[in-house]
Scaffold this active site. Structure first.
Site, PDB file in Angstrom:
ATOM      1  N   CYS A 152       0.745  -1.148  -0.101  1.00  0.00           N
ATOM      2  CA  CYS A 152       0.040   0.024   0.031  1.00  0.00           C
ATOM      3  C   CYS A 152       0.765   1.384   0.090  1.00  0.00           C
ATOM      4  O   CYS A 152       1.453   1.526   1.171  1.00  0.00           O
ATOM      5  CB  CYS A 152      -0.940  -0.047   1.230  1.00  0.00           C
ATOM      6  SG  CYS A 152      -1.711   1.431   1.190  1.00  0.00           S
ATOM      7  N   CYS A 155      -0.332   4.095   2.303  1.00  0.00           N
ATOM      8  CA  CYS A 155      -0.238   3.799   3.632  1.00  0.00           C
ATOM      9  C   CYS A 155       1.255   4.015   4.140  1.00  0.00           C
ATOM     10  O   CYS A 155       1.587   4.434   5.412  1.00  0.00           O
ATOM     11  CB  CYS A 155      -0.511   2.425   4.217  1.00  0.00           C
ATOM     12  SG  CYS A 155      -2.221   1.768   3.453  1.00  0.00           S
ATOM     13  N   ASP A 156       2.340   3.575   3.112  1.00  0.00           N
ATOM     14  CA  ASP A 156       3.437   3.562   3.585  1.00  0.00           C
ATOM     15  C   ASP A 156       4.555   4.272   2.943  1.00  0.00           C
ATOM     16  O   ASP A 156       5.720   4.423   3.302  1.00  0.00           O
ATOM     17  CB  ASP A 156       4.237   1.988   3.534  1.00  0.00           C
ATOM     18  CG  ASP A 156       3.304   1.034   4.373  1.00  0.00           C
ATOM     19  OD1 ASP A 156       2.735   1.410   5.547  1.00  0.00           O
ATOM     20  OD2 ASP A 156       2.985  -0.200   4.108  1.00  0.00           O
TER      21      ASP A 156
END
Ligand code: NAP
Length: 324
Positions: A152, A155-156
Site C-alpha cells: 500500500c 499507507c507506507d
C-alpha cells in the site's frame, strides 16, 4: 418471508435478541456494498452492512480519483469513501465491524457466521467483499513485509522519504503507485515482467512526466534480500538474457493485481477458476437470495463506477426477491 433477529455469541455464550428486524445483510462496505445499502434502504429493506476493516474498501488506498463522474477536479479516495459511508448512514443504515467466516444456506433462510462466533440470520445476502492484493510469493517477501515490503503506497509511502524504492507490476495500480511514491522517494524502479505495460494509455503518458521513475521491463523478481531487519536489495532476472541483476533499494511495493475476498464462500456459490463469483446481469449468484457485486465478481471492468452500478442492481434484485 421470515424475519430473524437473534444473534448468538460463542465467546460470551449468550443469545442476544436484536430488536431491529433485518432482512438483508451486505458483506463489505466498499463502493459496491455501500451503494447496495443506500438503494436497499431507499427500498425500505432493513439492511446491515458488515465490514471487517474500514468503510470504503480499496478506494481508501487511492490518493486521487479522476475518472468518477461528478468530480471534475477529481476527489480523494478517502473523501469519496467518507461521503458514501455518510450517505448510507444518512438513510438510516448500520455498519457492523467484523469478519464473516461462513454462510449457511438453509432454503430461504441464510445464516452469516462471524469469526467472533456470532451469527446473523437473514433472508437475503449481497456479497460485496471486494478483492485484496496478490502476493508475489518470492523469498524474502513474507519475512520483510512491514520492514520494507509493502502492498500500500498511500499507507507506507511516507516512510521512504529520500529513499530508493521499487514498485513491482505493470497495471494501472502499479503505475499510479509509482507516480504517487515520487512524492517521497528519490528513485523509483518500476519493475514489470513483460516488455510493455498493461496500464491505460493515459497512465503510460503520465508516467513520462516523472523522471524519478525508471521503468525496468522484462524483469522477473527472484528474491528480496535484507539484513534481517530491513530490505536492502532486490534480485531480478532479465528475461531476455537470463542474467541475474541486483538493485539496491530501501523498499518494495508489490502491486501485481488482486484476488477476490471469498474465503467464507467455501464452494457454496459458483465461482470462476480464479475465485471470482459468477453473476447474471441482475447480480444474482447461483444461490437464490444471494447476490454479488463489485470487485468480487467476474466482470470486464473493475472500477468504482461499475461497482456502484452493480451495487444498485444487486439491491434492486434483492428487493424483488424479498418481496416475493
Ligand atoms: P492488473 O491490471 O491485473 O495488473 C497486474 C499487473 O501485475 C500486470 O501488469 C501483471 O503482469 C503483473 N503481475 C501479475 N502477477 C505477477 C507476478 N506474479 N509477478 C510479476 N508481475 C505480475 O491489476 P491492478 O493494476 O491491481 O488493477 C486491478 C483492476 O483495477 C484493473 O482492472 C485495473 O484497470 C483497475 N484499476 C483502475 C485504476 C484506474 O482506472 N485509475 C486504478 C487502479 C486499478 P502482466 O501484464 O504481464 O499480466
Amino acid at each position: 418471508m421470515n424475519i430473524y433477529s437473534i444473534i448468538y455469541c460463542e465467546k460470551t455464550n449468550k443469545i442476544q435478541e436484536v430488536k431491529m428486524e433485518r432482512k438483508l445483510v451486505i458483506i463489505g462496505a466498499g463502493p459496491a456494498g455501500l451503494t447496495a445499502g443506500i438503494y436497499a434502504l431507499s427500498f425500505k429493506i432493513n439492511t446491515i452492512v458488515i465490514e471487517k476493516a474500514f468503510p470504503g474498501g480499496n478506494i481508501l488506498l487511492t490518493e486521487r480519483i479522476v475518472n468518477y463522474p461528478g468530480f471534475p477536479e477529481g476527489i480523494s479516495g478517502q473523501e469519496l469513501a467518507e461521503n458514501m459511508k455518510n450517505q448510507y448512514l444518512g438513510f438510516g443504515g448500520q455498519i457492523i465491524t467484523g469478519e464473516v467466516k461462513d454462510i449457511i444456506i438453509e432454503e430461504e433462510r441464510k445464516i452469516v457466521k462471524m469469526v467472533d462466533g456470532s451469527e446473523i440470520k437473514t433472508d437475503a445476502i449481497i456479497i460485496a467483499s471486494g478483492s485484496s492484493r496478490k502476493k508475489l510469493n518470492v523469498e524474502g517477501e513474507k519475512e520483510y513485509t512491514g520492514r520494507g515490503v509493502s502492498y500500500c503506497a498511500i499507507c507506507d509511502g511516507f516512510f521512504f522519504k529520500g529513499k530508493k524504492i521499487a514498485v513491482i507490476g505493470g497495471g494501472n495500480s502499479a503505475l499510479e503507485e509509482a507516480i504517487y511514491l515520487t512524492k517521497y522517494a528519490d528513485r523509483c524502479y518500476l519493475i514489470h515482467r513483460r516488455d510493455s505495460f498493461r496500464a491505460s494509455a493515459y497512465l503510460q503518458e503520465e508516467l513520462k512526466k516523472y523522471p524519478a521513475i525508471t521503468p525496468v521491463l522484462s524483469r522477473v523478481v527472484r528474491r528480496i534480500e535484507g539484513d534481517g531487519q530491513k530490505v536492502h536489495t532486490l534480485v531480478i532476472e532479465n528475461k531476455n538474457t537470463g542474467e541475474i541483476e541486483k538493485i539496491s533499494i530501501d523498499g518494495v511495493f508489490i502491486s501485481i493485481g488482486q484476488k477476490p475476498n471469498v474465503e467464507f464462500i467455501d464452494g457454496k456459490i459458483e465461482q470462476n477458476p480464479a475465485g471470482y463469483i459468477i453473476t447474471d446481469y441482475k447480480m444474482e449468484t447461483s444461490v437464490k437470495g444471494i447476490f454479488a457485486c463489485g470487485d468480487v465478481i467476474k466482470k470486464s471492468l473493475y472500477q468504482i463506477i461499475t461497482a456502484c452500478g452493480e451495487g444498485a442492481t444487486a439491491a434492486n434484485a434483492a428487493e424483488k426477491y424479498l418481496s416475493h
